[in-house]
Structures are given as structure tokens and as C-alpha cells.
Design a protein around this motif. Structure first.
Motif, PDB file in Angstrom:
ATOM      1  N   TYR A  84       0.843  -1.188   0.000  1.00 55.75           N
ATOM      2  CA  TYR A  84       0.000   0.000   0.000  1.00 55.75           C
ATOM      3  C   TYR A  84       0.880   1.240   0.000  1.00 55.75           C
ATOM      4  CZ  TYR A  84      -4.103  -2.911   0.773  1.00 55.75           C
ATOM      5  OH  TYR A  84      -5.108  -3.830   0.619  1.00 55.75           O
ATOM      6  N   GLU A  85       0.745   2.040  -1.067  1.00 54.62           N
ATOM      7  CA  GLU A  85       1.569   3.242  -1.228  1.00 54.62           C
ATOM      8  C   GLU A  85       0.693   4.410  -1.675  1.00 54.62           C
ATOM      9  OE1 GLU A  85       4.588   3.040  -0.326  1.00 54.62           O
ATOM     10  OE2 GLU A  85       5.178   0.936  -0.570  1.00 54.62           O
ATOM     11  N   THR A  86       1.204   5.623  -1.470  1.00 53.96           N
ATOM     12  CA  THR A  86       0.510   6.778  -2.026  1.00 53.96           C
ATOM     13  C   THR A  86       0.639   6.733  -3.551  1.00 53.96           C
ATOM     14  OG1 THR A  86       2.442   8.227  -2.017  1.00 53.96           O
ATOM     15  CG2 THR A  86       1.137   8.128   0.014  1.00 53.96           C
ATOM     16  N   TRP A  87      -0.154   7.563  -4.200  1.00 52.90           N
ATOM     17  CA  TRP A  87      -0.094   7.582  -5.657  1.00 52.90           C
ATOM     18  C   TRP A  87       1.302   7.966  -6.142  1.00 52.90           C
ATOM     19  CZ3 TRP A  87       0.830  11.082  -9.634  1.00 52.90           C
ATOM     20  CH2 TRP A  87       0.373  10.712 -10.907  1.00 52.90           C
ATOM     21  N   GLN A  88       1.895   8.994  -5.508  1.00 52.78           N
ATOM     22  CA  GLN A  88       3.214   9.450  -5.916  1.00 52.78           C
ATOM     23  C   GLN A  88       4.271   8.382  -5.651  1.00 52.78           C
ATOM     24  OE1 GLN A  88       3.898  12.037  -7.641  1.00 52.78           O
ATOM     25  NE2 GLN A  88       6.118  11.909  -7.621  1.00 52.78           N
ATOM     26  N   GLU A  89       4.179   7.698  -4.524  1.00 46.00           N
ATOM     27  CA  GLU A  89       5.124   6.619  -4.217  1.00 46.00           C
ATOM     28  C   GLU A  89       4.984   5.480  -5.216  1.00 46.00           C
ATOM     29  OE1 GLU A  89       5.423   7.226   0.659  1.00 46.00           O
ATOM     30  OE2 GLU A  89       3.956   5.837  -0.207  1.00 46.00           O
ATOM     31  N   SER A  90       3.755   5.233  -5.658  1.00 47.49           N
ATOM     32  CA  SER A  90       3.517   4.195  -6.666  1.00 47.49           C
ATOM     33  C   SER A  90       4.184   4.567  -7.983  1.00 47.49           C
ATOM     34  CB  SER A  90       2.016   3.998  -6.878  1.00 47.49           C
ATOM     35  OG  SER A  90       1.380   3.633  -5.673  1.00 47.49           O
ATOM     36  N   VAL A  91       4.049   5.848  -8.365  1.00 50.09           N
ATOM     37  CA  VAL A  91       4.701   6.328  -9.584  1.00 50.09           C
ATOM     38  C   VAL A  91       6.210   6.127  -9.492  1.00 50.09           C
ATOM     39  CG1 VAL A  91       5.259   8.400 -10.925  1.00 50.09           C
ATOM     40  CG2 VAL A  91       2.908   7.980 -10.197  1.00 50.09           C
ATOM     41  N   MET A  92       6.790   6.481  -8.351  1.00 50.62           N
ATOM     42  CA  MET A  92       8.237   6.370  -8.159  1.00 50.62           C
ATOM     43  C   MET A  92       8.688   4.918  -8.186  1.00 50.62           C
ATOM     44  SD  MET A  92       8.693   9.304  -5.216  1.00 50.62           S
ATOM     45  CE  MET A  92      10.426   8.900  -4.959  1.00 50.62           C
ATOM     46  N   PHE A  93       7.888   4.023  -7.586  1.00 48.24           N
ATOM     47  CA  PHE A  93       8.243   2.595  -7.584  1.00 48.24           C
ATOM     48  C   PHE A  93       8.271   2.055  -9.016  1.00 48.24           C
ATOM     49  CE2 PHE A  93       7.365  -1.895  -7.640  1.00 48.24           C
ATOM     50  CZ  PHE A  93       8.123  -2.411  -6.598  1.00 48.24           C
ATOM     51  N   CYS A  94       7.217   2.362  -9.776  1.00 46.63           N
ATOM     52  CA  CYS A  94       7.161   1.882 -11.164  1.00 46.63           C
ATOM     53  C   CYS A  94       8.323   2.445 -11.975  1.00 46.63           C
ATOM     54  CB  CYS A  94       5.837   2.268 -11.808  1.00 46.63           C
ATOM     55  SG  CYS A  94       4.387   1.428 -11.123  1.00 46.63           S
ATOM     56  N   SER A  95       8.610   3.713 -11.784  1.00 51.99           N
ATOM     57  CA  SER A  95       9.698   4.358 -12.521  1.00 51.99           C
ATOM     58  C   SER A  95      11.028   3.662 -12.252  1.00 51.99           C
ATOM     59  CB  SER A  95       9.772   5.838 -12.141  1.00 51.99           C
ATOM     60  OG  SER A  95      10.803   6.487 -12.848  1.00 51.99           O
TER      61      SER A  95
ATOM     62  N   GLN B  42      11.434   0.650 -11.856  1.00 60.05           N
ATOM     63  CA  GLN B  42      11.424  -0.615 -12.617  1.00 60.05           C
ATOM     64  C   GLN B  42      11.419  -0.348 -14.129  1.00 60.05           C
ATOM     65  OE1 GLN B  42      11.538  -3.230 -10.450  1.00 60.05           O
ATOM     66  NE2 GLN B  42      11.362  -1.639  -8.874  1.00 60.05           N
ATOM     67  N   ASN B  43      11.738   0.881 -14.526  1.00 59.40           N
ATOM     68  CA  ASN B  43      11.648   1.291 -15.939  1.00 59.40           C
ATOM     69  C   ASN B  43      10.240   1.071 -16.471  1.00 59.40           C
ATOM     70  OD1 ASN B  43      14.405   2.052 -16.217  1.00 59.40           O
ATOM     71  ND2 ASN B  43      14.968  -0.108 -16.422  1.00 59.40           N
ATOM     72  N   ALA B  44       9.270   1.374 -15.611  1.00 56.38           N
ATOM     73  CA  ALA B  44       7.869   1.161 -15.957  1.00 56.38           C
ATOM     74  C   ALA B  44       7.069   2.401 -15.549  1.00 56.38           C
ATOM     75  CB  ALA B  44       7.347  -0.090 -15.256  1.00 56.38           C
ATOM     76  N   SER B  45       5.765   2.316 -15.704  1.00 58.84           N
ATOM     77  CA  SER B  45       4.875   3.400 -15.306  1.00 58.84           C
ATOM     78  C   SER B  45       3.590   2.795 -14.748  1.00 58.84           C
ATOM     79  CB  SER B  45       4.563   4.302 -16.504  1.00 58.84           C
ATOM     80  OG  SER B  45       3.951   3.552 -17.542  1.00 58.84           O
ATOM     81  N   LEU B  46       2.800   3.629 -14.070  1.00 54.70           N
ATOM     82  CA  LEU B  46       1.509   3.149 -13.596  1.00 54.70           C
ATOM     83  C   LEU B  46       0.641   2.752 -14.786  1.00 54.70           C
ATOM     84  CD1 LEU B  46       0.429   5.553 -10.689  1.00 54.70           C
ATOM     85  CD2 LEU B  46       0.964   3.119 -10.516  1.00 54.70           C
ATOM     86  N   LEU B  47      -0.215   1.775 -14.565  1.00 53.12           N
ATOM     87  CA  LEU B  47      -1.064   1.245 -15.628  1.00 53.12           C
ATOM     88  C   LEU B  47      -1.901   2.326 -16.305  1.00 53.12           C
ATOM     89  CD1 LEU B  47      -2.590  -1.056 -17.137  1.00 53.12           C
ATOM     90  CD2 LEU B  47      -4.144  -1.114 -15.174  1.00 53.12           C
ATOM     91  N   THR B  48      -1.890   2.305 -17.633  1.00 50.33           N
ATOM     92  CA  THR B  48      -2.818   3.110 -18.425  1.00 50.33           C
ATOM     93  C   THR B  48      -3.605   2.167 -19.330  1.00 50.33           C
ATOM     94  OG1 THR B  48      -1.156   3.499 -20.165  1.00 50.33           O
ATOM     95  CG2 THR B  48      -1.300   5.140 -18.398  1.00 50.33           C
ATOM     96  N   ILE B  49      -4.887   2.478 -19.510  1.00 51.71           N
ATOM     97  CA  ILE B  49      -5.765   1.625 -20.322  1.00 51.71           C
ATOM     98  C   ILE B  49      -6.186   2.421 -21.547  1.00 51.71           C
ATOM     99  CG2 ILE B  49      -7.883   0.261 -20.367  1.00 51.71           C
ATOM    100  CD1 ILE B  49      -7.728   0.151 -17.305  1.00 51.71           C
ATOM    101  N   LYS B  50      -5.591   2.124 -22.687  1.00 47.85           N
ATOM    102  CA  LYS B  50      -5.817   2.947 -23.869  1.00 47.85           C
ATOM    103  C   LYS B  50      -6.363   2.186 -25.073  1.00 47.85           C
ATOM    104  CE  LYS B  50      -2.385   6.405 -22.593  1.00 47.85           C
ATOM    105  NZ  LYS B  50      -1.154   7.134 -22.982  1.00 47.85           N
TER     106      LYS B  50
ATOM    107  N   LYS C  26      -2.916  -0.285  -3.335  1.00 46.51           N
ATOM    108  CA  LYS C  26      -2.074  -1.135  -4.169  1.00 46.51           C
ATOM    109  C   LYS C  26      -1.969  -0.486  -5.552  1.00 46.51           C
ATOM    110  CE  LYS C  26      -5.040  -4.319  -3.166  1.00 46.51           C
ATOM    111  NZ  LYS C  26      -5.825  -5.577  -3.119  1.00 46.51           N
ATOM    112  N   PHE C  27      -1.144  -1.039  -6.412  1.00 47.03           N
ATOM    113  CA  PHE C  27      -0.997  -0.437  -7.735  1.00 47.03           C
ATOM    114  C   PHE C  27      -0.473  -1.469  -8.722  1.00 47.03           C
ATOM    115  CE2 PHE C  27       2.768   0.291  -5.207  1.00 47.03           C
ATOM    116  CZ  PHE C  27       3.836   0.073  -6.051  1.00 47.03           C
ATOM    117  N   ILE C  28      -0.538  -1.134  -9.991  1.00 47.41           N
ATOM    118  CA  ILE C  28      -0.055  -2.030 -11.047  1.00 47.41           C
ATOM    119  C   ILE C  28       0.833  -1.246 -12.008  1.00 47.41           C
ATOM    120  CG2 ILE C  28      -2.205  -1.668 -12.325  1.00 47.41           C
ATOM    121  CD1 ILE C  28      -1.807  -4.498 -13.505  1.00 47.41           C
ATOM    122  N   CYS C  29       1.999  -1.812 -12.292  1.00 44.78           N
ATOM    123  CA  CYS C  29       2.961  -1.176 -13.208  1.00 44.78           C
ATOM    124  C   CYS C  29       2.928  -1.878 -14.568  1.00 44.78           C
ATOM    125  CB  CYS C  29       4.389  -1.276 -12.656  1.00 44.78           C
ATOM    126  SG  CYS C  29       4.645  -0.527 -11.032  1.00 44.78           S
TER     127      CYS C  29
END
Length: 238
Positions: free
Chosen positions: A118-129, A131-139, A212-215
């Protein structure tokens, strides 16, 4: 007597002139002959050069055709390897041909990982980054169906933050949304609201809330050798 001498002198001078003219004619003929020979050599050299250039051009065209054939063959092998790897991945999600890190899921050209911390939104962004990744986008529809099949509950998404709390929306509507994040935000505070997915809907909560979050990130190309050499003679897979 003096007239005879003068006449003899004139004869001698005429003879000398004729000799000089003859010598000049001979030199002229030699120069002309030499120039003609050199011009012939020059023409031969030019013809040789043109022939050489034609041969080089033909060789370059041949090499380009070969390069294109090799590239086409390489692309075909890559397509075959990718299709085969997808079939192997369906049977065994941890198959070594998978072009994603070990704990990540593979869908089309991307890799996904569910993070249950469980992380804040900003912490989730930083974690994904990291991993050379980003937060999930559905396009697109394919990613939408893939994510819906996971029935995620309470996962941060890569939606742009909002200054005002929004009502929920159906997740199907997001693929035509312009709200997907196009870059990491560095100034998100407790006065802003960020989007998260809960089953088939998207809600907004304080960006400093913890979820929680998904990268996601691009998958590597499938390695041909790890795919084509993976099936054993007895029908089992390595």
C-alpha cells in the motif's frame, strides 16, 4: 664570283629550311601519334572505369537484395518465435521464453505486475519508474479486457490527478479518455485526487491515500533461440 656565293648561300638556306620543316613535320607526326595513343589509352581507362562502376552498382544492388531477404527472414522468424512463445506461455506462465521479468504478466507487447504493497499515488509512480515502468494506463480494448479479467480492487492507475473530486465512471469509458497520465507528476499533494480501479469502475481518492498499484512496461523482443529450442523430443517443454 660574289653572285655565285650568294646563290650558294641561298641554296644552303633553302636546304636548311626544308630540313627544319621536315624535322618539324616529323616531330608533329610523333606528337600526333603519341596523343592519339594516349587518347586511346584514356578512352580505355574511361571504359574500364565505367565498367567497374557498373559492376560495383550491380554488386551493391545484389547486397541490398540479400540484406532485405535476410531482414525479411529475421522478421519472419521473430514472428514465429513470438507466436510460439505465446502458446507456451499459455501452458506455463513462467516459461523461459516469456519476454518479461519473472514475476510479471505478459499481454501483447507489454509486461504488467501487481504490487500489493500500500503506497501513495506518488510513491507508486516512483516505484514503477524505478522498474523502468509506469503506472497502468488503459488505452485500447485489448488492455481493457485483460485488466477487467483480473478483477482488480483498489489499484492506483496512471490517471492525471484532479483538483476536484470526481464521481466514479465505468472502466469501459476510460479507453476514450484524455485523462491518462503522459508524464510523471512530481507535485501531487493532499489537496489533489487520483484515480484507482475497483472491479469494473474507476474512482478518485486523495492522492496521499495508500493503495495497491499495477505497473506496466514494454516487453523485450522474444528471444528466438529460447523459444525454438524449448520443446523437447518427447513433447515436454523445458
Amino acid at each position: 664570283m660574289s653572285e655565285e656565293v650568294t646563290y650558294a648561300d641561298l641554296e644552303f638556306q633553302d636546304s636548311s629550311k626544308r630540313k627544319n620543316i621536315h624535322e618539324l613535320d616529323t616531330v608533329g607526326i610523333k606528337v600526333y601519334t603519341t596523343l592519339k595513343i594516349e587518347m586511346g589509352n584514356l578512352n580505355k581507362l574511361q571504359n574500364f572505369n565505367e565498367e567497374l562502376q557498373r559492376n560495383i552498382s550491380l554488386q551493391l544492388i545484389h547486397n541490398m537484395n540479400n540484406s532485405k531477404r535476410i531482414m525479411d527472414l529475421s522478421n519472419t522468424l521473430q514472428e514465429i518465435a513470438t507466436k510460439l512463445c505465446r502458446e507456451l506461455y499459455k501452458r506455463e506462465s513462467r516459461h523461459k521464453c516469456k519476454p518479461c521479468p519473472k514475476t510479471w504478466m505478459w499481454h501483447e507487447d507489454s509486461c504488467y505486475i501487481l504490487i500489493d504493497n500500500y503506497e501513495t499515488w506518488q510513491e507508486s509512480v516512483m516505484f514503477c519508474s524505478a522498474q523502468n515502468a509506469s503506472l497502468l494506463t488503459i488505452k485500447n480494448k485489448s488492455v481493457l479486457e485483460f485488466i477487467k479479467s483480473k478483477r482488480l480492487r483498489g489499484y492506483w492507475l496512471g490517471l492525471s490527478d484532479k483538483k476536484h473530486l470526481r464521481t466514479y465512471q465505468n472502466v469501459d469509458e476510460t479507453i476514450i479518455s484524455s485523462n491518462w497520465l503522459t508524464g510523471n507528476r512530481n507535485a501531487v499533494n493532499d489537496m489533489m485526487y487520483c484515480g484507482y480501479i475497483d472491479t469494473g469502475y474507476i474512482y478518485y481518492a486523495d492522492c496521499t491515500s495508500r493503495m495497491k498499484f499495477i505497473c506496466e512496461k514494454l516487453a523485450d523482443p522474444v528471444k528466438i533461440e529460447s523459444t525454438l529450442m524449448s520443446e523437447m523430443p518427447d513433447g515436454k517443454y523445458s
